[in-house]
Design a protein around this motif. Structure first.
Motif, PDB file in Angstrom:
ATOM      1  N   LYS A  38     -54.169  -6.648  -8.930  1.00 58.62           N
ATOM      2  CA  LYS A  38     -54.277  -7.187  -7.567  1.00 58.62           C
ATOM      3  C   LYS A  38     -53.270  -6.515  -6.644  1.00 58.62           C
ATOM      4  CE  LYS A  38     -51.308 -11.118  -8.771  1.00 58.62           C
ATOM      5  NZ  LYS A  38     -51.343 -12.400  -9.459  1.00 58.62           N
ATOM      6  N   ASN A  59     -57.566 -11.233  -8.437  1.00 55.40           N
ATOM      7  CA  ASN A  59     -57.734 -12.630  -8.051  1.00 55.40           C
ATOM      8  C   ASN A  59     -58.172 -12.858  -6.608  1.00 55.40           C
ATOM      9  OD1 ASN A  59     -55.291 -11.980  -7.021  1.00 55.40           O
ATOM     10  ND2 ASN A  59     -54.219 -13.800  -7.767  1.00 55.40           N
ATOM     11  N   ILE A  80     -59.154 -13.703 -12.319  1.00 54.94           N
ATOM     12  CA  ILE A  80     -58.081 -14.565 -12.837  1.00 54.94           C
ATOM     13  C   ILE A  80     -57.561 -15.545 -11.799  1.00 54.94           C
ATOM     14  CG2 ILE A  80     -57.371 -12.824 -14.531  1.00 54.94           C
ATOM     15  CD1 ILE A  80     -54.978 -12.214 -12.664  1.00 54.94           C
ATOM     16  N   MET A 164     -57.542 -20.974 -20.626  1.00 53.50           N
ATOM     17  CA  MET A 164     -56.535 -20.192 -19.912  1.00 53.50           C
ATOM     18  C   MET A 164     -55.507 -21.141 -19.339  1.00 53.50           C
ATOM     19  SD  MET A 164     -55.685 -19.389 -16.479  1.00 53.50           S
ATOM     20  CE  MET A 164     -55.473 -18.008 -15.369  1.00 53.50           C
ATOM     21  N   MET A 166     -51.353 -21.272 -17.236  1.00 52.18           N
ATOM     22  CA  MET A 166     -50.136 -20.641 -16.711  1.00 52.18           C
ATOM     23  C   MET A 166     -48.963 -21.579 -16.906  1.00 52.18           C
ATOM     24  SD  MET A 166     -51.660 -19.220 -13.143  1.00 52.18           S
ATOM     25  CE  MET A 166     -50.331 -18.197 -12.528  1.00 52.18           C
ATOM     26  N   MET A 207     -47.869 -13.904 -19.026  1.00 49.06           N
ATOM     27  CA  MET A 207     -47.780 -12.965 -17.922  1.00 49.06           C
ATOM     28  C   MET A 207     -46.514 -12.122 -18.139  1.00 49.06           C
ATOM     29  SD  MET A 207     -48.835 -15.888 -15.082  1.00 49.06           S
ATOM     30  CE  MET A 207     -48.097 -15.027 -13.727  1.00 49.06           C
ATOM     31  N   SER A 208     -46.144 -11.328 -17.135  1.00 45.67           N
ATOM     32  CA  SER A 208     -45.007 -10.410 -17.328  1.00 45.67           C
ATOM     33  C   SER A 208     -43.753 -11.115 -17.851  1.00 45.67           C
ATOM     34  CB  SER A 208     -44.673  -9.698 -16.012  1.00 45.67           C
ATOM     35  OG  SER A 208     -45.707  -8.812 -15.679  1.00 45.67           O
ATOM     36  N   ILE A 224     -51.078  -9.060 -17.450  1.00 40.24           N
ATOM     37  CA  ILE A 224     -49.811  -8.444 -17.060  1.00 40.24           C
ATOM     38  C   ILE A 224     -49.963  -7.625 -15.788  1.00 40.24           C
ATOM     39  CG2 ILE A 224     -47.949  -6.914 -17.771  1.00 40.24           C
ATOM     40  CD1 ILE A 224     -48.088  -9.343 -19.558  1.00 40.24           C
ATOM     41  N   GLY A 225     -49.165  -7.975 -14.784  1.00 47.52           N
ATOM     42  CA  GLY A 225     -49.164  -7.237 -13.523  1.00 47.52           C
ATOM     43  C   GLY A 225     -47.884  -6.456 -13.323  1.00 47.52           C
ATOM     44  N   ARG A 232     -45.338  -6.513  -6.631  1.00 44.44           N
ATOM     45  CA  ARG A 232     -46.470  -6.390  -5.715  1.00 44.44           C
ATOM     46  C   ARG A 232     -46.020  -6.202  -4.278  1.00 44.44           C
ATOM     47  NH1 ARG A 232     -48.335  -9.327  -9.809  1.00 44.44           N
ATOM     48  NH2 ARG A 232     -47.364 -11.265  -9.183  1.00 44.44           N
TER      49      ARG A 232
HETATM   50  C1  LIG Z   1     -50.733 -12.292 -10.688  1.00 47.65           C
HETATM   51  C2  LIG Z   1     -51.185 -12.995 -11.899  1.00 47.65           C
HETATM   52  C3  LIG Z   1     -50.806 -12.548 -13.181  1.00 47.65           C
HETATM   53  C4  LIG Z   1     -49.857 -11.395 -13.419  1.00 47.65           C
HETATM   54  O1  LIG Z   1     -48.574 -11.738 -13.016  1.00 47.65           O
HETATM   55  P1  LIG Z   1     -47.300 -10.839 -13.386  1.00 47.65           P
HETATM   56  O2  LIG Z   1     -46.183 -11.802 -13.394  1.00 47.65           O
HETATM   57  O3  LIG Z   1     -47.192  -9.837 -12.300  1.00 47.65           O
HETATM   58  O4  LIG Z   1     -47.538 -10.223 -14.703  1.00 47.65           O
HETATM   59  C5  LIG Z   1     -51.324 -13.216 -14.279  1.00 47.65           C
HETATM   60  N1  LIG Z   1     -52.156 -14.265 -14.138  1.00 47.65           N
HETATM   61  C6  LIG Z   1     -52.529 -14.723 -12.929  1.00 47.65           C
HETATM   62  C7  LIG Z   1     -53.455 -15.884 -12.852  1.00 47.65           C
HETATM   63  C8  LIG Z   1     -52.057 -14.108 -11.779  1.00 47.65           C
HETATM   64  O5  LIG Z   1     -52.424 -14.576 -10.581  1.00 47.65           O
END
Ligand SMILES: *Cc1c(COP(=O)(O)O)cnc(C)c1O
Length: 236
Positions: A38, A59, A80, A164, A166, A207-208, A224-225, A232
């Motif tokens: 993203k 996303n 996502i 899923m 977070m 995630m990261s 992973i972003g 970003r």
């Molecule tokens: C942005 C995002 C991620 C990745 O986040 P990072 O912390 O950059 O790895 C993963 N899952 C969702 C739902 C996100 O919106």
């Protein structure tokens, strides 16, 4: 420190290096890596594609549609973010996996759009595991409700592949771990429930900042972003 910084001005060789290291770690743990791209320009995605990556996570519907048009057809696109029902139609023809299904309404709309496109769409049910109020997702009771409703009224054009979640955004490792453990417990509760004809294989968590803990707690898919691409350009 496994990954190099600073991330604000990452160049491509460093992105690829981070990516390859992460790929090895995923392979060793049999975890699927979704590269969260993203806000990143298509050139960055193409470079990662050339390095072998096929699963990309976005996303924003509009951004996803634009990238999908420009990039190779064998990319597996993951949605996502928080998906609004009225936008499912824009991604229904090509989306590989929708991670954030959090209502019966969204499930029904996805089923309808999948049928219009003559396909079955794979989805994950998003569970609210973080104790903060800001995150989307089903509660434990709502999850049970959605699963029961699927048994009573099956939706033939969607296939639930798993869950899923977070975790809270916090330095407190124990808190993050307990939230992932909770999600894994729910995953295990339903994942081979023959009476409900459920067969799940995907647990998208990590995630990261917390993927190592997520893998230890049983994740099969990490998103992973920033660890790959750097920070970003805009806040999401
Ligand atoms: C942005 C995002 C991620 C990745 O986040 P990072 O912390 O950059 O790895 C993963 N899952 C969702 C739902 C996100 O919106």
């Amino acid at each position: 420190m496994a990954f190099q910084g600073p991330f604000l001005s990452l160049d491509m060789p460093l992105i690829i290096e981070n990516y390859q290291r992460l790929t090895e770690e995923c392979k060793a743990n049999r975890v699927t890596l979704v590269a969260v791209s993203k806000t990143k320009p298509t050139e960055d995605l193409l470079q990662m594609y050339q390095a072998g990556q096929r699963d990309f996570g976005e996303n924003y519907v509009q951004e996803l549609m634009e990238k999908q048009k420009e990039l190779p057809g064998d990319i597996r696109w993951h949605f996502i973010g928080h998906l609004q029902s009225n936008k499912v139609k824009y991604i229904a023809s090509f989306i590989h996996l929708i991670h954030g299904i959090d209502s019966r309404k969204l499930l029904k709309e996805t089923d309808k759009q999948a049928a219009l496109n003559n396909r079955v769409i794979d989805v994950l049910l998003q569970v609210h595991i973080a104790r903060e109020q800001t995150k989307f997702g089903l509660s434990e009771e709502e999850l049970e409700g959605v699963i029961n409703s699927l048994k009573e009224t099956p939706l033939p054009n969607i296939r639930v592949r798993g869950l899923m979640g977070m975790a809270s955004y916090t330095e407190d490792e124990n808190k993050v771990r307990s939230e992932f453990t909770f999600l894994k417990t729910l995953f295990d509760r339903y994942h081979s429930d023959k009476s409900r004809q459920i067969s799940w294989d995907t647990l998208s968590m990590g995630m990261s900042g917390d993927y190592k803990i997520a893998i230890q707690e049983g994740s099969t898919m990490i998103r992973i972003g920033s660890l790959i691409f750097g920070e970003r350009n805009r806040i999401n």
